[in-house]
Design a protein around this motif. Structure first.
Motif, mmCIF file in Angstrom:
data_model
loop_
_atom_site.group_PDB
_atom_site.id
_atom_site.type_symbol
_atom_site.label_atom_id
_atom_site.label_comp_id
_atom_site.label_asym_id
_atom_site.label_seq_id
_atom_site.Cartn_x
_atom_site.Cartn_y
_atom_site.Cartn_z
ATOM 1 N N PRO A 93 55.397 50.330 11.658
ATOM 2 C CA PRO A 93 55.967 48.680 11.209
ATOM 3 C C PRO A 93 55.740 47.621 12.258
ATOM 4 O O PRO A 93 55.699 47.850 13.724
ATOM 5 N N SER A 129 59.907 44.933 10.595
ATOM 6 C CA SER A 129 59.720 45.364 9.392
ATOM 7 C C SER A 129 59.695 46.637 9.177
ATOM 8 O O SER A 129 59.348 47.412 10.260
ATOM 9 N N ALA A 150 58.123 48.261 6.616
ATOM 10 C CA ALA A 150 57.162 48.455 6.044
ATOM 11 C C ALA A 150 55.871 48.994 6.815
ATOM 12 O O ALA A 150 55.586 48.549 8.196
ATOM 13 N N HIS A 151 54.939 49.841 6.345
ATOM 14 C CA HIS A 151 53.837 50.185 7.044
ATOM 15 C C HIS A 151 52.419 49.675 5.993
ATOM 16 O O HIS A 151 52.404 50.031 5.211
ATOM 17 N N TRP A 152 51.878 48.640 6.782
ATOM 18 C CA TRP A 152 50.953 48.104 6.159
ATOM 19 C C TRP A 152 49.711 47.654 7.161
ATOM 20 O O TRP A 152 49.709 47.662 8.295
ATOM 21 N N ARG A 183 46.796 42.785 1.698
ATOM 22 C CA ARG A 183 47.223 43.895 2.430
ATOM 23 C C ARG A 183 47.449 45.128 1.671
ATOM 24 O O ARG A 183 47.706 44.992 0.341
ATOM 25 N N TYR A 218 49.996 48.053 1.488
ATOM 26 C CA TYR A 218 51.346 48.609 1.958
ATOM 27 C C TYR A 218 51.436 50.343 1.543
ATOM 28 O O TYR A 218 51.207 50.665 0.569
ATOM 29 N N PRO A 244 58.439 49.614 -0.050
ATOM 30 C CA PRO A 244 59.215 49.284 1.211
ATOM 31 C C PRO A 244 59.687 47.914 1.172
ATOM 32 O O PRO A 244 59.271 47.067 0.374
ATOM 33 N N SER A 245 60.676 47.556 2.036
ATOM 34 C CA SER A 245 61.226 46.426 2.162
ATOM 35 C C SER A 245 60.359 45.584 2.899
ATOM 36 O O SER A 245 59.957 45.749 4.275
ATOM 37 N N ASP A 246 59.989 44.423 2.393
ATOM 38 C CA ASP A 246 59.157 43.373 3.094
ATOM 39 C C ASP A 246 59.308 42.043 2.515
ATOM 40 O O ASP A 246 59.429 42.020 1.209
ATOM 41 N N GLN A 265 58.953 41.132 -1.377
ATOM 42 C CA GLN A 265 60.093 40.557 -2.371
ATOM 43 C C GLN A 265 59.711 39.189 -3.007
ATOM 44 O O GLN A 265 60.605 38.943 -3.773
#
Length: 229
Positions: A141, A145, A147-149, A166, A168, A177-179, A183
């Motif tokens: 992350p 964040s 998230a892994h992106w 991107r 994710y 994931p929360s990003d 969102q």
């Protein structure tokens, strides 16, 4: 001057006139025509010539950011489609990502994979069926964040500029994931940015340049414009 005119001039004692090139009617017209003032030179506009990506850009080991036998190696793969849903056989993708801890790598050596250094950069040309594959590690992350992106750059026929998007990474049965970027997107558009794990260590991420399933592409001010979608 003709031979007869030369003989006549010599007989009269008058030296012959030298041959002089007479201006053509086109040259006379050009001399009388008022040309517009010269405009300052500008940048040549982008053009879709080629693509010629396969001649020099791919290199040995480009898609392998890490050795495939590395215990934490994963595969990011998919297909690049055009607006009609047909695979694009001559696209080129670049992958940019942090290391497993989320640190941005600023190290040279992407063209010398034998050294074993992880540089966070890879380049892959698709095959004739539009498929690509990277061997890499799960990016950590970035910036707080969860998230892994990874960032992907897309070069393909018909594009005046390369595109940014991107991927994710979502594990099997894992939640989205929360990003902050995700969102902001409707659910159907959000799904175009998700690389889902369908087998252990294998993540699928298809790219659609246009159409109903068009991938979300990003603009980065000052880096070059995508087509803004």
């Amino acid at each position: 001057m003709s031979t007869e005119a030369t003989v006549s001039a010599e007989a009269s004692g008058t030296p012959p006139e030298p041959d002089v090139a007479r201006p053509t009617s086109t040259e006379l017209l050009a001399d009388n025509e008022q040309l517009p003032p010269r405009q300052p030179a500008g940048q040549t506009p982008s053009q879709t010539v080629g693509p010629f990506f396969g001649y020099a850009l791919p290199y040995t080991g480009g898609p392998q950011l890490v050795p495939a036998v590395r215990p934490d190696a994963i595969r990011l793969h998919g297909t690049v489609f055009d607006g009609a849903g047909a695979p694009i056989p001559d696209a080129l993708l670049e992958l940019w990502q942090p290391d497993a801890s989320g640190a941005l790598v600023r190290r040279a050596g992407s063209r010398r994979r034998e050294r074993g250094d992880f540089t966070g950069f890879g380049r892959a040309a698709v095959d004739v069926e539009g498929n690509y594959e990277f061997v890499t590690i799960l990016p950590g992350p970035i910036g707080g964040s969860a998230a892994h992106w990874a960032l992907l750059t897309v070069f393909a026929r018909g594009l005046l500029h390369h595109l940014f998007t991107r991927a994710y990474f979502v594990e099997r049965d894992g939640a989205v994931p929360s990003d902050a970027l995700l969102q902001r997107l409707p659910a159907d558009r959000r799904d175009t940015l998700l690389a889902r794990e369908h087998q252990h260590g294998r993540y699928r991420f298809d790219i659609h340049l246009q159409g109903d399933s068009e991938t979300v592409f990003l603009d980065y001010p000052g880096v070059g414009a995508s087509d803004g979608r």
